[in-house]
Design a protein around this motif. Structure first.
Motif, mmCIF file in Angstrom:
data_model
loop_
_atom_site.group_PDB
_atom_site.id
_atom_site.type_symbol
_atom_site.label_atom_id
_atom_site.label_comp_id
_atom_site.label_asym_id
_atom_site.label_seq_id
_atom_site.Cartn_x
_atom_site.Cartn_y
_atom_site.Cartn_z
ATOM 1 N N SER A 124 -27.395 31.192 8.717
ATOM 2 C CA SER A 124 -25.930 31.275 8.652
ATOM 3 C C SER A 124 -25.309 30.173 7.807
ATOM 4 O O SER A 124 -24.093 30.217 7.534
ATOM 5 N N LEU A 125 -26.095 29.194 7.367
ATOM 6 C CA LEU A 125 -25.553 28.117 6.539
ATOM 7 C C LEU A 125 -25.038 28.673 5.223
ATOM 8 O O LEU A 125 -25.723 29.453 4.556
ATOM 9 N N ARG A 126 -23.861 28.261 4.830
ATOM 10 C CA ARG A 126 -23.276 28.761 3.586
ATOM 11 C C ARG A 126 -23.024 27.652 2.566
ATOM 12 O O ARG A 126 -22.406 27.877 1.531
ATOM 13 N N THR A 127 -23.480 26.453 2.873
ATOM 14 C CA THR A 127 -23.432 25.366 1.901
ATOM 15 C C THR A 127 -24.850 24.967 1.544
ATOM 16 O O THR A 127 -25.774 25.126 2.347
ATOM 17 N N ARG A 128 -25.039 24.473 0.361
ATOM 18 C CA ARG A 128 -26.372 24.115 -0.111
ATOM 19 C C ARG A 128 -26.638 22.630 0.082
ATOM 20 O O ARG A 128 -25.755 21.798 -0.169
ATOM 21 N N PRO A 129 -27.862 22.288 0.496
ATOM 22 C CA PRO A 129 -28.209 20.863 0.562
ATOM 23 C C PRO A 129 -28.240 20.275 -0.843
ATOM 24 O O PRO A 129 -28.428 20.993 -1.827
ATOM 25 N N PRO A 130 -28.060 18.966 -0.960
ATOM 26 C CA PRO A 130 -27.961 18.355 -2.297
ATOM 27 C C PRO A 130 -29.272 18.300 -3.053
ATOM 28 O O PRO A 130 -29.265 18.160 -4.278
ATOM 29 N N GLN A 131 -30.420 18.376 -2.378
ATOM 30 C CA GLN A 131 -31.698 18.233 -3.074
ATOM 31 C C GLN A 131 -32.188 19.574 -3.615
ATOM 32 O O GLN A 131 -31.741 20.630 -3.211
ATOM 33 N N TRP A 132 -33.141 19.479 -4.535
ATOM 34 C CA TRP A 132 -33.698 20.667 -5.171
ATOM 35 C C TRP A 132 -34.491 21.504 -4.174
ATOM 36 O O TRP A 132 -35.220 20.977 -3.338
ATOM 37 N N LEU A 133 -34.331 22.836 -4.266
ATOM 38 C CA LEU A 133 -35.144 23.775 -3.510
ATOM 39 C C LEU A 133 -35.519 24.932 -4.426
ATOM 40 O O LEU A 133 -34.741 25.297 -5.323
ATOM 41 N N PRO A 134 -36.701 25.548 -4.225
ATOM 42 C CA PRO A 134 -37.047 26.735 -5.020
ATOM 43 C C PRO A 134 -35.993 27.814 -4.831
ATOM 44 O O PRO A 134 -35.519 28.047 -3.723
ATOM 45 N N ALA A 135 -35.633 28.495 -5.922
ATOM 46 C CA ALA A 135 -34.547 29.474 -5.854
ATOM 47 C C ALA A 135 -34.990 30.887 -6.233
ATOM 48 O O ALA A 135 -34.222 31.828 -6.028
ATOM 49 N N ARG A 136 -36.187 31.046 -6.777
ATOM 50 C CA ARG A 136 -36.671 32.379 -7.158
ATOM 51 C C ARG A 136 -37.850 32.724 -6.254
ATOM 52 O O ARG A 136 -38.992 32.796 -6.674
ATOM 53 N N HIS A 137 -37.532 32.953 -4.987
ATOM 54 C CA HIS A 137 -38.573 33.036 -3.968
ATOM 55 C C HIS A 137 -39.505 34.226 -4.171
ATOM 56 O O HIS A 137 -40.733 34.083 -4.112
ATOM 57 N N LEU A 138 -38.967 35.405 -4.416
ATOM 58 C CA LEU A 138 -39.822 36.584 -4.566
ATOM 59 C C LEU A 138 -40.665 36.498 -5.837
ATOM 60 O O LEU A 138 -41.861 36.825 -5.823
ATOM 61 N N ALA A 139 -40.060 36.068 -6.924
ATOM 62 C CA ALA A 139 -40.833 35.902 -8.159
ATOM 63 C C ALA A 139 -41.934 34.872 -7.955
ATOM 64 O O ALA A 139 -43.074 35.052 -8.407
ATOM 65 N N GLY A 140 -41.598 33.793 -7.241
ATOM 66 C CA GLY A 140 -42.607 32.782 -6.944
ATOM 67 C C GLY A 140 -43.713 33.309 -6.059
ATOM 68 O O GLY A 140 -44.876 32.900 -6.184
ATOM 69 N N THR A 141 -43.377 34.235 -5.166
ATOM 70 C CA THR A 141 -44.393 34.831 -4.298
ATOM 71 C C THR A 141 -45.422 35.595 -5.115
ATOM 72 O O THR A 141 -46.633 35.454 -4.902
ATOM 73 N N PHE A 142 -44.971 36.413 -6.055
ATOM 74 C CA PHE A 142 -45.906 37.153 -6.899
ATOM 75 C C PHE A 142 -46.750 36.209 -7.751
ATOM 76 O O PHE A 142 -47.949 36.440 -7.951
ATOM 77 N N THR A 143 -46.145 35.125 -8.225
ATOM 78 C CA THR A 143 -46.896 34.143 -9.013
ATOM 79 C C THR A 143 -47.974 33.473 -8.170
ATOM 80 O O THR A 143 -49.124 33.321 -8.601
ATOM 81 N N ARG A 144 -47.614 33.066 -6.947
ATOM 82 C CA ARG A 144 -48.583 32.404 -6.071
ATOM 83 C C ARG A 144 -49.717 33.339 -5.684
ATOM 84 O O ARG A 144 -50.873 32.911 -5.566
ATOM 85 N N ILE A 145 -49.409 34.604 -5.459
ATOM 86 C CA ILE A 145 -50.470 35.567 -5.138
ATOM 87 C C ILE A 145 -51.461 35.653 -6.290
ATOM 88 O O ILE A 145 -52.680 35.606 -6.086
ATOM 89 N N ALA A 146 -50.954 35.758 -7.507
ATOM 90 C CA ALA A 146 -51.842 35.850 -8.672
ATOM 91 C C ALA A 146 -52.700 34.600 -8.816
ATOM 92 O O ALA A 146 -53.909 34.689 -9.085
ATOM 93 N N ARG A 147 -52.099 33.430 -8.621
ATOM 94 C CA ARG A 147 -52.854 32.179 -8.761
ATOM 95 C C ARG A 147 -53.907 32.043 -7.666
ATOM 96 O O ARG A 147 -55.021 31.573 -7.921
ATOM 97 N N SER A 148 -53.558 32.457 -6.455
ATOM 98 C CA SER A 148 -54.518 32.360 -5.349
ATOM 99 C C SER A 148 -55.713 33.274 -5.583
ATOM 100 O O SER A 148 -56.859 32.905 -5.311
ATOM 101 N N ILE A 149 -55.464 34.479 -6.077
ATOM 102 C CA ILE A 149 -56.567 35.405 -6.371
ATOM 103 C C ILE A 149 -57.488 34.799 -7.423
ATOM 104 O O ILE A 149 -58.715 34.820 -7.288
ATOM 105 N N ALA A 150 -56.893 34.233 -8.463
ATOM 106 C CA ALA A 150 -57.699 33.682 -9.563
ATOM 107 C C ALA A 150 -58.493 32.462 -9.133
ATOM 108 O O ALA A 150 -59.623 32.258 -9.590
ATOM 109 N N ALA A 151 -57.920 31.640 -8.239
ATOM 110 C CA ALA A 151 -58.540 30.354 -7.899
ATOM 111 C C ALA A 151 -59.475 30.414 -6.705
ATOM 112 O O ALA A 151 -60.220 29.456 -6.462
ATOM 113 N N SER A 152 -59.470 31.495 -5.947
ATOM 114 C CA SER A 152 -60.289 31.567 -4.735
ATOM 115 C C SER A 152 -61.776 31.471 -5.064
ATOM 116 O O SER A 152 -62.251 32.057 -6.036
ATOM 117 N N ARG A 153 -62.506 30.762 -4.194
ATOM 118 C CA ARG A 153 -63.960 30.622 -4.353
ATOM 119 C C ARG A 153 -64.740 31.613 -3.505
ATOM 120 O O ARG A 153 -65.967 31.626 -3.546
#
Length: 308
Positions: free
Chosen positions: A130-159
């Protein structure tokens, strides 16, 4: 801004191992005047969590962020507490610090006398969303795009993945990515926890309420992500169905009634599978559990998961 205490000597142990994190714990505690002798290792997977016996303090050591900007969770938690959001308190030492590429933070130790259940998360998540103001520090803002990126990196890096496993997981990622534009979110975007489930919540006996912890995945995004995360955990880890029903009633929204639920559910489960595939060492119980989940994904069966 993450504080680095000088001098900080590099820790030689490769990988995110108990040997490496214990050495980091030693450096970090000496820097703030705490005694880590006899510290109890509570968890060593996504991050390393140590409980000190010399003081009511828990020390968290995050995995190296490998050059990516790290969220200053200390500043974030202070900001959230000032707005009455139920979050675990920080220990009274100067922090955070970075040692050997790992962010180290210090938290109040809360003894747990009862298990967290799904309804406990309703009020803290509602307050957060319900918070409608943003904290002053940096936070990731492209969450879904970042999710797809992390999935790809995890697949590539897994042992632990075979070429066949990688092909299956990449195909599932491609299937979900192709449908992303069709999904219409219905809740206002804002601050999300990013990994909202039972083990990222503690009970505070002094205030008689549940408090959120573990902010490594915090971001600006869609609250539906937090809600589907809890739904996946309740269903896959066989929590009583009535507990999730009570959560939905208390929060005021049932993610399963939303048209985008099947898509986001599948994306969340793929993220969990691939993240653990990246973190797991070959031949370990964690690796066997991840491969079992992949076999069930291939077969299209709704299996119960074991907690990692």
């Amino acid at each position: 801004m993450i504080t680095t205490f000088e001098p900080v000597e590099p820790v030689a142990a490769p990988g995110f191992t108990p040997e490496r994190t214990l050495a980091i714990l030693d450096i970090a505690c000496r820097a703030v005047g705490l005694d880590h002798t006899g510290a109890q290792l509570l968890r060593h997977h996504t991050n390393a969590v140590y409980r000190l016996v010399s003081a009511p303090v828990v020390v968290k050591i995050d995995r190296p962020h490998q050059g990516a900007t790290a969220v200053d969770v200390v500043a974030l938690v202070r900001w959230l507490r000032a707005r009455q959001v139920s979050v675990v308190g920080l220990a009274s030492v100067r922090q955070p610090m970075e040692i050997d590429g790992c962010v180290v933070t210090f938290w109040q130790y809360l003894p747990q006398y009862r298990e967290i259940i799904a309804p406990d998360l309703a009020e803290p998540l509602s307050m957060l969303h319900s918070l409608r103001t943003r904290p002053p520090q940096w936070l990731p803002a492209r969450h879904l795009a970042g999710t797809f990126t992390r999935i790809a990196r995890s697949i590539a890096a897994s042992r632990i993945l075979t070429p066949e496993h990688r092909a299956l997981l990449r195909a599932e990622r491609a299937r979900l990515a192709a449908r992303a534009a069709e999904v219409t979110f219905v809740l206002p975007p804002g601050l999300i926890h990013g990994d909202a489930h039972h083990r990222n919540m503690l009970w505070d006996n002094e205030t008689d309420r549940a408090v959120l912890c573990d902010w490594e995945s915090v971001a600006y995004g869609h609250p539906e992500w937090d809600l589907v995360t809890l739904e996946v955990h309740c269903r896959r880890f066989a929590h009583p169905a009535v507990e999730y029903e009570k959560f939905c009633h208390a929060y005021g929204f049932d993610i399963r009634t939303w048209s985008g639920y099947p898509w986001l559910r599948d994306l969340r489960e793929l993220r969990m599978i691939t993240t653990n595939a990246y973190k797991s060492a070959p031949g370990t119980p964690c690796a066997r559990e991840v491969l079992r989940r992949i076999d069930a994904l291939r077969a299209g069966t709704a299996s119960r998961w074991n907690i990692l």
